[in-house]
Design an enzyme around this catalytic site. Structure first.
Site, PDB file in Angstrom:
ATOM      1  N   GLU A   1       7.316 -14.900 -30.930  1.00  0.00           N
ATOM      2  CA  GLU A   1       7.216 -14.616 -32.671  1.00  0.00           C
ATOM      3  C   GLU A   1       6.726 -13.260 -32.804  1.00  0.00           C
ATOM      4  O   GLU A   1       5.619 -12.775 -32.434  1.00  0.00           O
ATOM      5  CB  GLU A   1       6.101 -15.536 -33.220  1.00  0.00           C
TER       6      GLU A   1
ATOM      7  N   ASN B   1      -4.348 -10.588 -35.571  1.00  0.00           N
ATOM      8  CA  ASN B   1      -4.380 -10.633 -37.052  1.00  0.00           C
ATOM      9  C   ASN B   1      -4.559 -11.897 -37.563  1.00  0.00           C
ATOM     10  O   ASN B   1      -4.898 -12.286 -38.660  1.00  0.00           O
ATOM     11  CB  ASN B   1      -3.045  -9.900 -37.510  1.00  0.00           C
TER      12      ASN B   1
ATOM     13  N   CYS C   1       2.261 -10.721 -40.219  1.00  0.00           N
ATOM     14  CA  CYS C   1       3.585 -10.423 -39.940  1.00  0.00           C
ATOM     15  C   CYS C   1       4.605 -10.854 -41.141  1.00  0.00           C
ATOM     16  O   CYS C   1       5.680 -10.351 -41.054  1.00  0.00           O
ATOM     17  CB  CYS C   1       3.910 -11.577 -38.628  1.00  0.00           C
TER      18      CYS C   1
HETATM   19  P1  NAD Z   1       0.739  -6.705 -29.420  1.00  0.00           P
HETATM   20  O1  NAD Z   1       2.099  -6.891 -29.050  1.00  0.00           O
HETATM   21  O2  NAD Z   1       0.036  -5.143 -29.096  1.00  0.00           O
HETATM   22  O3  NAD Z   1      -0.154  -7.758 -28.852  1.00  0.00           O
HETATM   23  C1  NAD Z   1      -0.101  -8.935 -28.989  1.00  0.00           C
HETATM   24  C2  NAD Z   1      -0.812  -9.454 -27.623  1.00  0.00           C
HETATM   25  O4  NAD Z   1      -0.086  -9.270 -26.473  1.00  0.00           O
HETATM   26  C3  NAD Z   1      -2.295  -9.267 -27.458  1.00  0.00           C
HETATM   27  O5  NAD Z   1      -2.980 -10.437 -26.872  1.00  0.00           O
HETATM   28  C4  NAD Z   1      -1.975  -8.313 -26.496  1.00  0.00           C
HETATM   29  O6  NAD Z   1      -3.362  -8.018 -25.536  1.00  0.00           O
HETATM   30  C5  NAD Z   1      -0.889  -8.729 -25.504  1.00  0.00           C
HETATM   31  N1  NAD Z   1      -0.002  -8.029 -24.718  1.00  0.00           N
HETATM   32  C6  NAD Z   1       0.142  -6.608 -25.074  1.00  0.00           C
HETATM   33  N2  NAD Z   1       0.780  -6.056 -23.948  1.00  0.00           N
HETATM   34  C7  NAD Z   1       1.113  -7.164 -22.938  1.00  0.00           C
HETATM   35  C8  NAD Z   1       2.032  -7.244 -21.760  1.00  0.00           C
HETATM   36  N3  NAD Z   1       2.541  -6.235 -21.371  1.00  0.00           N
HETATM   37  N4  NAD Z   1       2.092  -8.303 -21.337  1.00  0.00           N
HETATM   38  C9  NAD Z   1       1.567  -9.417 -21.719  1.00  0.00           C
HETATM   39  N5  NAD Z   1       0.523  -9.404 -22.841  1.00  0.00           N
HETATM   40  C10 NAD Z   1       0.582  -8.368 -23.414  1.00  0.00           C
HETATM   41  O7  NAD Z   1       0.783  -7.228 -30.882  1.00  0.00           O
HETATM   42  P2  NAD Z   1      -0.847  -6.727 -32.033  1.00  0.00           P
HETATM   43  O8  NAD Z   1      -0.785  -5.404 -32.510  1.00  0.00           O
HETATM   44  O9  NAD Z   1      -1.724  -7.519 -31.310  1.00  0.00           O
HETATM   45  O10 NAD Z   1      -0.020  -7.558 -33.272  1.00  0.00           O
HETATM   46  C11 NAD Z   1       0.425  -7.182 -34.144  1.00  0.00           C
HETATM   47  C12 NAD Z   1       1.989  -7.537 -34.137  1.00  0.00           C
HETATM   48  O11 NAD Z   1       2.066  -9.022 -33.944  1.00  0.00           O
HETATM   49  C13 NAD Z   1       2.798  -7.212 -35.338  1.00  0.00           C
HETATM   50  O12 NAD Z   1       3.973  -6.765 -34.877  1.00  0.00           O
HETATM   51  C14 NAD Z   1       2.866  -8.510 -35.927  1.00  0.00           C
HETATM   52  O13 NAD Z   1       4.229  -8.620 -36.558  1.00  0.00           O
HETATM   53  C15 NAD Z   1       3.042  -9.482 -35.009  1.00  0.00           C
HETATM   54  N6  NAD Z   1       2.792 -10.826 -35.472  1.00  0.00           N
HETATM   55  C16 NAD Z   1       3.807 -11.802 -35.407  1.00  0.00           C
HETATM   56  C17 NAD Z   1       3.638 -12.983 -35.840  1.00  0.00           C
HETATM   57  C18 NAD Z   1       4.750 -14.048 -35.934  1.00  0.00           C
HETATM   58  O14 NAD Z   1       4.363 -15.112 -35.805  1.00  0.00           O
HETATM   59  N7  NAD Z   1       6.065 -13.526 -36.215  1.00  0.00           N
HETATM   60  C19 NAD Z   1       2.448 -13.522 -36.477  1.00  0.00           C
HETATM   61  C20 NAD Z   1       1.395 -12.478 -36.244  1.00  0.00           C
HETATM   62  C21 NAD Z   1       1.708 -11.371 -35.737  1.00  0.00           C
END
Ligand code: NAD
Length: 497
Positions: free
Chosen positions: A252, A154, A286
């Protein structure tokens, strides 16, 4: 697409070389469903290669004086500035956010480059008096070694800069796994780093899924810290795996952010802030506002204003400058939003506007959802507690300030919150009592600036922060140094006069 990107197949960036990996998977523009590029689905082998390259490069990089390391970041910032429009267009193509927001995100990366480059001449430690005569004491930040960075789709460039820039200026080497949905920003940033003169191996990019590349990084013995942004479920798994290995981990994660509107608020301003923070990036931030906690005396007036402002939101392809609301990232994201709208209705909230997929009359083949407002929700409903990650906001009426704070703090997340009021006493009580990492007064829930710490409490994080000088805590170890120049054995706590 090939003309602007100049390739139709991305490669991993390992040890300063572009390396082909197979198989690959197609990346689609979420506004049009057009295929824009292919990205490798790498595995453990590529992670091992990248970590070995990073480990080797880090030894030399850590010995480069920090102000010289920072010169690379200044150059990265300059190149990003020159390429701001190109990067923004590519970002809109892969992520869907409207161009104006894409430009804002790229600007965030540029700001981060210059801010963190400044750390090359700071990276402050402390000098402090020693308790014994003729003895000197100080503390100093040291690089951790090889750091693993895992980022979501995102904010595909901003979040990467929040993590990689402090890591690199502090003398670490990086292995970065971007989200498979948005690999182009990673490809572009790696090219920029190369042009800026970063030595080979200091930044490595490995494309692939979380289950293969991400998991291999989390379990790699030579990766000393994992910095992750993404969903709560993934973050918990990563934290558990890192815990077993005693590996440092910074998380995060999600949010369930609220705007509080008190009865004395400027309601026009509040409506504007709510619309921007709930529906910008189609609610896929987020920090997106997904709850409005409104004083019952002004609920109806606020609803009227929101409905008027909703009319101004044009939906479509973010590359068109007149569009305000872009697509949802993919089919799964869209289905999740539809499911929550159904849950909201079943739980008894009143649908005030939107609530359905936006039909494109066949012109656009992407995934769109109409900006949606529920009203008369209560704090126990699932739409008021769980992260939807789409353009859906729920109004929750309350009777006073105390109840507003209580409702805000009831959720399991703690990223961002906001209050609209003109009462200075309430402003100060709110900033004290709102249990979130970020608090806004008379502004919506989004709009973080890079020189302040970014992150949240409770289920949003694990105590670390991205950006700000605090990001350096993730990527450095503290070392305490004592120099005894008395020429004799002096025992701390014992030989005191
Ligand atoms: P996600 O957790 O599905 O994926 C995030 C990243 O983690 C991706 O690169 C994914 O390939 C990787 N990943 C997935 N499974 C993994 C595993 N088992 N081991 C290691 N890496 C793995 O999240 P998303 O759908 O890409 O992003 C949306 C989420 O991110 C929402 O919940 C949003 O709130 C959060 N977000 C938080 C912040 C913040 O700073 N607090 C900022 C942006 C997005």
């Amino acid at each position: 697409m090939t003309t602007i990107l100049q390739t139709d197949k991305l490669k991993n960036f390992i040890a300063g070389e572009w390396q082909e990996a197979n198989p690959t998977v197609a990346v689609h523009n979420p506004a049009t469903s057009e295929e824009i590029v292919h990205v490798p689905l790498s595995g453990k082998k590529e992670v091992d290669q990248a970590v070995a390259a990073a480990k080797q490069a880090q030894k030399e990089w850590a010995l480069v004086p920090a102000p010289q390391r920072a010169e690379v970041l200044y150059e990265v910032g300059n190149i990003m500035k020159e390429r701001k429009e190109r990067l923004s267009q590519l970002l809109t193509m892969e992520n869907g956010k409207v161009l104006e927001e894409a430009r804002g995100e790229v600007q965030e990366g540029i700001d981060m480059a210059f801010y963190m480059a400044g750390e090359g001449r700071r990276l402050f430690g402390q000098t402090t008096p020693a308790e014994l005569k003729d003895k000197f004491a100080m503390s100093q930040r040291c690089p951790v070694g090889v750091v693993g960075i895992i980022t979501p789709w995102n904010f595909p460039i901003a979040i990467a800069t929040w993590k990689s820039f402090p890591a690199i200026v502090a003398g670490n080497a990086v292995v970065w796994k971007p989200a498979t949905e948005t690999p182009i920003m990673a490809y572009e940033l790696a090219k920029i780093f190369t042009e800026a003169g970063l030595p080979k191996g200091v930044l490595n990019v490995v494309f692939g899924s979380g289950a293969s590349v991400g998991d291999a990084m989390v379990h790699h013995d030579d990766i000393r810290v994992i910095s992750f942004t993404g969903s709560n479920d993934t973050g918990r798994d990563i934290a558990a795996a890192c815990g077993r290995q005693l590996k440092k981990v910074s998380l995060e994660m999600g949010g369930k952010n609220a705007v509080i509107v008190m009865e004395d608020a400027d309601l026009d301003l509040a409506a504007e802030g709510i619309i921007w923070s709930a529906f910008g990036t189609s609610g896929q931030r987020c920090t997106a506002c997904s709850r409005v906690i409104v004083h019952e005396h002004v609920k109806e007036q606020l609803e009227e204003r929101l409905l008027v402002k909703l009319e101004e939101l044009t939906i479509g392809n973010g590359l068109d400058e007149s569009i305000k609301i872009g697509p949802i990232i993919n089919r799964a994201g869209l289905e999740k939003i539809k499911k929550y709208v159904q849950i909201g209705k079943e739980d008894g909230a009143t649908l005030l506007a939107g609530g359905e997929e936006w039909k494109t009359n066949g012109e656009l083949k992407g995934y769109f959802f109409t900006p949606t407002i529920f009203t008369d929700a209560n704090a126990t409903m699932r739409i008021a507690r769980e992260e939807i990650f789409g353009p859906v906001v729920s109004l929750i009426p309350v009777k006073d300030f105390e109840e507003a704070i209580e409702v805000n703090n009831q959720v399991s997340y703690g990223l961002s919150s906001s209050i609209f009021t003109n009462d200075v006493n309430r402003v100060f009580r709110a900033q004290r009592d709102l249990d979130t990492g970020i608090v806004y007064v008379n502004a919506g829930t989004t709009g973080a600036e890079i020189h302040l710490p970014f992150g949240g409490t409770k289920g949003t994080g694990n105590g670390h922060r991205d950006s700000g000088v605090q990001a350096l805590d993730v990527f450095t170890e503290w070392k305490a140094i004592y120099v005894d120049y008395s020429g004799k054995l002096q025992r701390a706590q014992i030989d005191i006069e």
